[in-house]
Design an enzyme around this catalytic site. Structure first.
Site, PDB file in Angstrom:
ATOM      1  N   ASP A  67       0.816  -1.213   0.000  1.00 57.10           N
ATOM      2  CA  ASP A  67       0.000   0.000   0.000  1.00 57.10           C
ATOM      3  C   ASP A  67       0.850   1.264   0.000  1.00 57.10           C
ATOM      4  OD1 ASP A  67      -2.600  -1.210   0.020  1.00 57.10           O
ATOM      5  OD2 ASP A  67      -2.258  -1.791   2.092  1.00 57.10           O
ATOM      6  N   GLY A  68       1.994   1.229   0.684  1.00 58.03           N
ATOM      7  CA  GLY A  68       2.858   2.401   0.726  1.00 58.03           C
ATOM      8  C   GLY A  68       3.422   2.749  -0.637  1.00 58.03           C
ATOM      9  N   THR A  95       3.064  -6.658   2.349  1.00 63.85           N
ATOM     10  CA  THR A  95       2.654  -7.539   3.443  1.00 63.85           C
ATOM     11  C   THR A  95       1.149  -7.727   3.471  1.00 63.85           C
ATOM     12  OG1 THR A  95       4.543  -6.841   4.782  1.00 63.85           O
ATOM     13  CG2 THR A  95       2.714  -7.886   5.938  1.00 63.85           C
ATOM     14  N   ASP A 218     -16.972   7.748  -6.067  1.00 62.27           N
ATOM     15  CA  ASP A 218     -18.245   8.388  -5.730  1.00 62.27           C
ATOM     16  C   ASP A 218     -18.090   9.790  -5.158  1.00 62.27           C
ATOM     17  OD1 ASP A 218     -17.147   7.743  -3.295  1.00 62.27           O
ATOM     18  OD2 ASP A 218     -18.966   6.837  -2.456  1.00 62.27           O
ATOM     19  N   GLU A 271       1.814   5.159   6.005  1.00 56.83           N
ATOM     20  CA  GLU A 271       2.699   6.228   6.449  1.00 56.83           C
ATOM     21  C   GLU A 271       2.073   6.973   7.622  1.00 56.83           C
ATOM     22  OE1 GLU A 271       5.811   6.955   5.426  1.00 56.83           O
ATOM     23  OE2 GLU A 271       5.668   5.124   4.224  1.00 56.83           O
TER      24      GLU A 271
END
Length: 299
Positions: A67-68, A95, A218, A271
Protein backbone atom coordinates in the site's frame (compact mmCIF):
# COMPACT_ATOMS: atom_id res chain seq x y z
CA UNK A 1 -1.06 -10.79 -29.21
CA UNK A 2 -2.46 -7.29 -29.56
CA UNK A 3 0.04 -4.48 -29.22
CA UNK A 4 -0.02 -2.50 -25.98
CA UNK A 5 1.66 0.82 -25.18
CA UNK A 6 4.82 0.78 -23.09
CA UNK A 7 4.70 0.75 -19.30
CA UNK A 8 7.14 1.47 -16.49
CA UNK A 9 7.22 -0.64 -13.34
CA UNK A 10 8.31 1.12 -10.15
CA UNK A 11 9.39 -1.76 -7.94
CA UNK A 12 9.83 -1.51 -4.18
CA UNK A 13 13.46 -2.33 -3.37
CA UNK A 14 12.37 -5.14 -1.03
CA UNK A 15 11.04 -7.12 -4.01
CA UNK A 16 14.14 -7.13 -6.20
CA UNK A 17 14.86 -10.82 -5.52
CA UNK A 18 11.39 -11.93 -6.65
CA UNK A 19 12.26 -14.57 -9.25
CA UNK A 20 8.64 -15.29 -10.37
CA UNK A 21 8.19 -11.57 -11.07
CA UNK A 22 11.38 -11.46 -13.10
CA UNK A 23 10.19 -14.45 -15.13
CA UNK A 24 6.74 -12.90 -15.69
CA UNK A 25 8.28 -9.68 -16.97
CA UNK A 26 10.67 -11.51 -19.28
CA UNK A 27 7.81 -13.59 -20.70
CA UNK A 28 5.73 -10.51 -21.50
CA UNK A 29 8.75 -8.84 -23.07
CA UNK A 30 9.24 -11.90 -25.27
CA UNK A 31 5.60 -11.49 -26.34
CA UNK A 32 6.39 -7.98 -27.53
CA UNK A 33 5.46 -5.78 -24.56
CA UNK A 34 7.75 -2.91 -23.59
CA UNK A 35 8.18 -2.86 -19.81
CA UNK A 36 10.73 -0.55 -18.22
CA UNK A 37 11.72 -1.38 -14.62
CA UNK A 38 12.97 1.01 -11.93
CA UNK A 39 13.73 0.11 -8.30
CA UNK A 40 13.14 2.44 -5.35
CA UNK A 41 15.84 2.90 -2.75
CA UNK A 42 14.63 5.91 -0.76
CA UNK A 43 11.71 8.29 -0.41
CA UNK A 44 11.31 10.48 -3.46
CA UNK A 45 12.45 7.87 -5.96
CA UNK A 46 8.90 7.18 -7.15
CA UNK A 47 8.27 10.82 -8.07
CA UNK A 48 11.50 10.92 -10.05
CA UNK A 49 10.64 7.70 -11.87
CA UNK A 50 7.17 9.01 -12.75
CA UNK A 51 8.80 12.00 -14.43
CA UNK A 52 11.09 9.61 -16.29
CA UNK A 53 8.06 7.56 -17.34
CA UNK A 54 6.45 10.64 -18.86
CA UNK A 55 9.58 11.33 -20.89
CA UNK A 56 9.38 7.76 -22.20
CA UNK A 57 5.75 8.37 -23.15
CA UNK A 58 4.47 5.26 -21.37
CA UNK A 59 0.75 4.68 -20.97
CA UNK A 60 1.01 3.13 -17.52
CA UNK A 61 3.13 3.47 -14.41
CA UNK A 62 2.88 0.27 -12.38
CA UNK A 63 3.33 0.38 -8.60
CA UNK A 64 5.02 -2.87 -7.56
CA UNK A 65 4.85 -3.22 -3.78
CA UNK A 66 2.41 -2.78 -0.91
CA UNK A 67 0.00 0.00 0.00
CA UNK A 68 2.86 2.40 0.73
CA UNK A 69 4.32 1.97 -2.76
CA UNK A 70 0.90 2.43 -4.37
CA UNK A 71 0.45 5.58 -2.31
CA UNK A 72 3.80 7.03 -3.34
CA UNK A 73 3.30 6.33 -7.04
CA UNK A 74 -0.31 7.55 -7.13
CA UNK A 75 0.64 10.73 -5.26
CA UNK A 76 3.35 11.42 -7.83
CA UNK A 77 0.87 10.85 -10.67
CA UNK A 78 -1.75 13.30 -9.38
CA UNK A 79 0.93 15.96 -9.03
CA UNK A 80 1.72 15.74 -12.75
CA UNK A 81 0.60 18.60 -14.97
CA UNK A 82 -0.37 18.66 -18.62
CA UNK A 83 -1.82 16.02 -20.90
CA UNK A 84 -0.98 12.36 -21.42
CA UNK A 85 -0.54 11.55 -17.73
CA UNK A 86 0.00 7.78 -17.39
CA UNK A 87 -2.56 5.55 -15.73
CA UNK A 88 -1.77 3.70 -12.51
CA UNK A 89 -1.25 -0.04 -12.62
CA UNK A 90 -1.04 -2.14 -9.46
CA UNK A 91 1.20 -5.13 -8.78
CA UNK A 92 0.59 -6.28 -5.17
CA UNK A 93 3.87 -7.33 -3.52
CA UNK A 94 3.50 -6.04 0.06
CA UNK A 95 2.65 -7.54 3.44
CA UNK A 96 -1.04 -6.68 3.52
CA UNK A 97 -1.95 -5.38 0.02
CA UNK A 98 -5.22 -3.99 1.35
CA UNK A 99 -6.07 -1.68 -1.56
CA UNK A 100 -5.13 -4.20 -4.23
CA UNK A 101 -7.15 -6.93 -2.54
CA UNK A 102 -10.24 -4.78 -2.08
CA UNK A 103 -10.35 -3.63 -5.73
CA UNK A 104 -9.93 -7.19 -7.00
CA UNK A 105 -6.36 -7.24 -8.34
CA UNK A 106 -5.42 -10.91 -9.04
CA UNK A 107 -2.94 -12.53 -6.65
CA UNK A 108 -1.14 -14.33 -9.47
CA UNK A 109 1.75 -12.16 -10.63
CA UNK A 110 1.31 -12.81 -14.34
CA UNK A 111 -2.41 -11.98 -14.25
CA UNK A 112 -1.87 -8.88 -12.11
CA UNK A 113 0.87 -7.69 -14.45
CA UNK A 114 -1.28 -8.16 -17.56
CA UNK A 115 -4.16 -6.27 -15.89
CA UNK A 116 -1.79 -3.45 -14.92
CA UNK A 117 -0.69 -3.11 -18.54
CA UNK A 118 -3.86 -3.84 -20.52
CA UNK A 119 -6.79 -3.29 -18.15
CA UNK A 120 -9.34 -0.51 -18.57
CA UNK A 121 -8.16 2.81 -17.10
CA UNK A 122 -10.93 4.18 -14.87
CA UNK A 123 -10.98 7.56 -13.14
CA UNK A 124 -10.87 7.16 -9.36
CA UNK A 125 -10.73 9.45 -6.34
CA UNK A 126 -7.90 10.12 -3.93
CA UNK A 127 -7.89 11.90 -0.58
CA UNK A 128 -5.68 14.66 0.75
CA UNK A 129 -4.78 15.54 4.34
CA UNK A 130 -4.05 19.13 5.37
CA UNK A 131 -3.59 20.12 1.70
CA UNK A 132 -0.38 18.06 1.55
CA UNK A 133 -0.24 14.32 2.22
CA UNK A 134 -2.44 12.05 0.11
CA UNK A 135 -3.85 8.56 0.44
CA UNK A 136 -5.56 6.31 -2.08
CA UNK A 137 -6.93 3.72 0.35
CA UNK A 138 -7.56 4.76 3.94
CA UNK A 139 -6.58 6.90 6.89
CA UNK A 140 -6.77 5.01 10.17
CA UNK A 141 -6.31 6.41 13.64
CA UNK A 142 -6.35 5.18 17.22
CA UNK A 143 -5.52 1.76 18.61
CA UNK A 144 -5.22 0.05 15.22
CA UNK A 145 -2.84 2.68 13.87
CA UNK A 146 -0.46 2.38 16.78
CA UNK A 147 -0.43 -1.39 16.35
CA UNK A 148 0.35 -1.31 12.61
CA UNK A 149 2.94 1.44 13.12
CA UNK A 150 4.71 -0.31 16.01
CA UNK A 151 4.60 -3.92 14.78
CA UNK A 152 8.22 -5.03 14.19
CA UNK A 153 9.25 -5.51 10.55
CA UNK A 154 10.62 -9.00 11.26
CA UNK A 155 7.27 -10.06 12.74
CA UNK A 156 5.42 -8.71 9.68
CA UNK A 157 7.81 -10.48 7.34
CA UNK A 158 7.36 -13.80 9.15
CA UNK A 159 3.62 -13.77 9.82
CA UNK A 160 2.10 -11.23 7.42
CA UNK A 161 -1.14 -9.55 8.50
CA UNK A 162 -1.52 -11.94 11.48
CA UNK A 163 1.43 -10.13 13.05
CA UNK A 164 -0.75 -7.05 13.65
CA UNK A 165 -3.19 -9.07 15.76
CA UNK A 166 -0.43 -10.74 17.78
CA UNK A 167 1.35 -7.48 18.47
CA UNK A 168 -1.96 -5.83 19.38
CA UNK A 169 -2.74 -8.46 21.99
CA UNK A 170 0.74 -8.01 23.45
CA UNK A 171 0.16 -4.24 23.81
CA UNK A 172 -3.48 -4.36 24.92
CA UNK A 173 -2.83 -3.21 28.50
CA UNK A 174 -0.95 -0.05 27.50
CA UNK A 175 -3.29 1.42 24.87
CA UNK A 176 -6.15 3.84 25.49
CA UNK A 177 -8.82 5.37 23.22
CA UNK A 178 -8.22 8.80 21.68
CA UNK A 179 -10.50 11.71 22.60
CA UNK A 180 -11.38 13.83 19.58
CA UNK A 181 -14.05 15.82 17.74
CA UNK A 182 -14.97 15.06 14.12
CA UNK A 183 -17.03 17.22 11.76
CA UNK A 184 -18.19 16.65 8.18
CA UNK A 185 -21.12 17.44 5.90
CA UNK A 186 -24.19 16.88 8.10
CA UNK A 187 -21.99 15.10 10.63
CA UNK A 188 -20.69 15.97 14.09
CA UNK A 189 -19.35 13.67 16.79
CA UNK A 190 -17.09 13.95 19.79
CA UNK A 191 -15.95 11.36 22.28
CA UNK A 192 -13.40 8.60 22.83
CA UNK A 193 -12.43 6.70 19.69
CA UNK A 194 -10.94 3.23 19.82
CA UNK A 195 -10.35 3.15 16.05
CA UNK A 196 -11.05 5.75 13.36
CA UNK A 197 -11.29 4.72 9.73
CA UNK A 198 -11.70 7.29 6.95
CA UNK A 199 -11.86 5.37 3.73
CA UNK A 200 -11.64 5.97 0.05
CA UNK A 201 -11.10 2.21 0.00
CA UNK A 202 -12.65 -0.37 2.31
CA UNK A 203 -10.02 -2.29 4.25
CA UNK A 204 -6.80 -1.76 6.18
CA UNK A 205 -4.54 -3.54 8.65
CA UNK A 206 -4.31 -6.75 6.68
CA UNK A 207 -7.92 -7.33 5.64
CA UNK A 208 -10.00 -5.52 8.27
CA UNK A 209 -13.14 -4.10 6.60
CA UNK A 210 -13.21 -0.75 8.39
CA UNK A 211 -15.31 1.08 5.77
CA UNK A 212 -17.32 -1.65 4.00
CA UNK A 213 -19.49 0.79 2.02
CA UNK A 214 -16.67 2.84 0.51
CA UNK A 215 -16.40 3.37 -3.24
CA UNK A 216 -13.40 4.81 -5.05
CA UNK A 217 -15.30 6.88 -7.61
CA UNK A 218 -18.25 8.39 -5.73
CA UNK A 219 -16.64 11.64 -4.55
CA UNK A 220 -17.11 10.70 -0.90
CA UNK A 221 -15.10 9.57 2.10
CA UNK A 222 -16.61 6.94 4.38
CA UNK A 223 -16.10 7.37 8.12
CA UNK A 224 -16.31 4.71 10.78
CA UNK A 225 -15.58 5.31 14.45
CA UNK A 226 -15.25 2.39 16.84
CA UNK A 227 -15.88 3.70 20.35
CA UNK A 228 -15.34 2.36 23.85
CA UNK A 229 -13.86 3.28 27.22
CA UNK A 230 -11.85 0.08 27.66
CA UNK A 231 -9.92 -1.49 24.82
CA UNK A 232 -10.64 -5.21 25.22
CA UNK A 233 -14.43 -5.13 25.93
CA UNK A 234 -14.99 -2.58 23.15
CA UNK A 235 -12.87 -4.55 20.70
CA UNK A 236 -14.84 -7.73 21.40
CA UNK A 237 -18.09 -5.81 20.94
CA UNK A 238 -17.10 -4.30 17.60
CA UNK A 239 -16.05 -7.69 16.24
CA UNK A 240 -19.47 -9.23 16.93
CA UNK A 241 -21.87 -7.55 14.51
CA UNK A 242 -22.22 -4.21 12.78
CA UNK A 243 -26.00 -4.19 12.98
CA UNK A 244 -27.26 -1.84 15.70
CA UNK A 245 -23.85 -1.86 17.35
CA UNK A 246 -23.68 1.12 19.73
CA UNK A 247 -19.88 1.11 19.48
CA UNK A 248 -19.89 1.94 15.74
CA UNK A 249 -20.51 5.48 14.46
CA UNK A 250 -20.75 6.00 10.69
CA UNK A 251 -20.77 8.96 8.33
CA UNK A 252 -20.10 9.98 4.72
CA UNK A 253 -18.81 13.31 3.47
CA UNK A 254 -16.50 14.85 0.88
CA UNK A 255 -14.42 16.15 3.80
CA UNK A 256 -13.84 15.62 7.52
CA UNK A 257 -12.20 17.85 10.13
CA UNK A 258 -10.66 16.18 13.18
CA UNK A 259 -9.50 17.98 16.32
CA UNK A 260 -7.90 16.44 19.40
CA UNK A 261 -6.58 17.90 22.67
CA UNK A 262 -3.39 15.89 22.26
CA UNK A 263 -1.41 14.42 19.37
CA UNK A 264 -3.03 11.50 17.62
CA UNK A 265 -1.49 9.47 14.81
CA UNK A 266 -3.14 8.58 11.52
CA UNK A 267 -1.79 5.89 9.25
CA UNK A 268 -2.13 7.01 5.62
CA UNK A 269 -1.66 3.92 3.45
CA UNK A 270 1.12 2.82 5.80
CA UNK A 271 2.70 6.23 6.45
CA UNK A 272 2.17 7.74 9.94
CA UNK A 273 1.12 11.37 10.36
CA UNK A 274 0.75 12.88 13.86
CA UNK A 275 -0.95 16.07 14.98
CA UNK A 276 -3.94 17.61 16.72
CA UNK A 277 -5.79 19.01 13.68
CA UNK A 278 -6.55 17.21 10.43
CA UNK A 279 -8.54 18.33 7.39
CA UNK A 280 -9.20 15.38 5.10
CA UNK A 281 -10.88 15.96 1.73
CA UNK A 282 -11.67 13.90 -1.34
CA UNK A 283 -10.05 14.68 -4.69
CA UNK A 284 -12.64 13.47 -7.22
CA UNK A 285 -11.40 11.62 -10.32
CA UNK A 286 -7.81 12.47 -9.38
CA UNK A 287 -6.15 9.77 -11.49
CA UNK A 288 -6.84 6.83 -13.80
CA UNK A 289 -6.26 3.32 -12.54
CA UNK A 290 -6.30 0.02 -14.44
CA UNK A 291 -8.88 -2.13 -12.67
CA UNK A 292 -10.70 -5.41 -13.32
CA UNK A 293 -14.15 -5.08 -14.97
CA UNK A 294 -15.85 -6.51 -11.89
CA UNK A 295 -14.11 -4.22 -9.38
CA UNK A 296 -16.42 -4.10 -6.31
CA UNK A 297 -15.38 -0.58 -5.31
CA UNK A 298 -16.87 1.15 -8.37
CA UNK A 299 -20.37 2.58 -8.34
Amino acid sequence: MAEFPASLLILNGKSTDNLPLREAIMLLREEGMTIHVRVTWEKGDAARYVEEARKFGVATVIAGGGDGTINEVSTALIQCEGDDIPALGILPLGTANDFATSVGIPEALDKALKLAIAGDAIAIDMAQVNKQTCFINMATGGFGTRITTETPEKLKAALGSVSYIIHGLMRMDTLQPDRCEIRGENFHWQGDALVIGIGNGRQAGGGQQLCPNALINDGLLQLRIFTGDEILPALVSTLKSDEDNPNIIEGASSWFDIQAPHDITFNLDGEPLSGQNFHIEILPAALRCRLPPDCPLLR
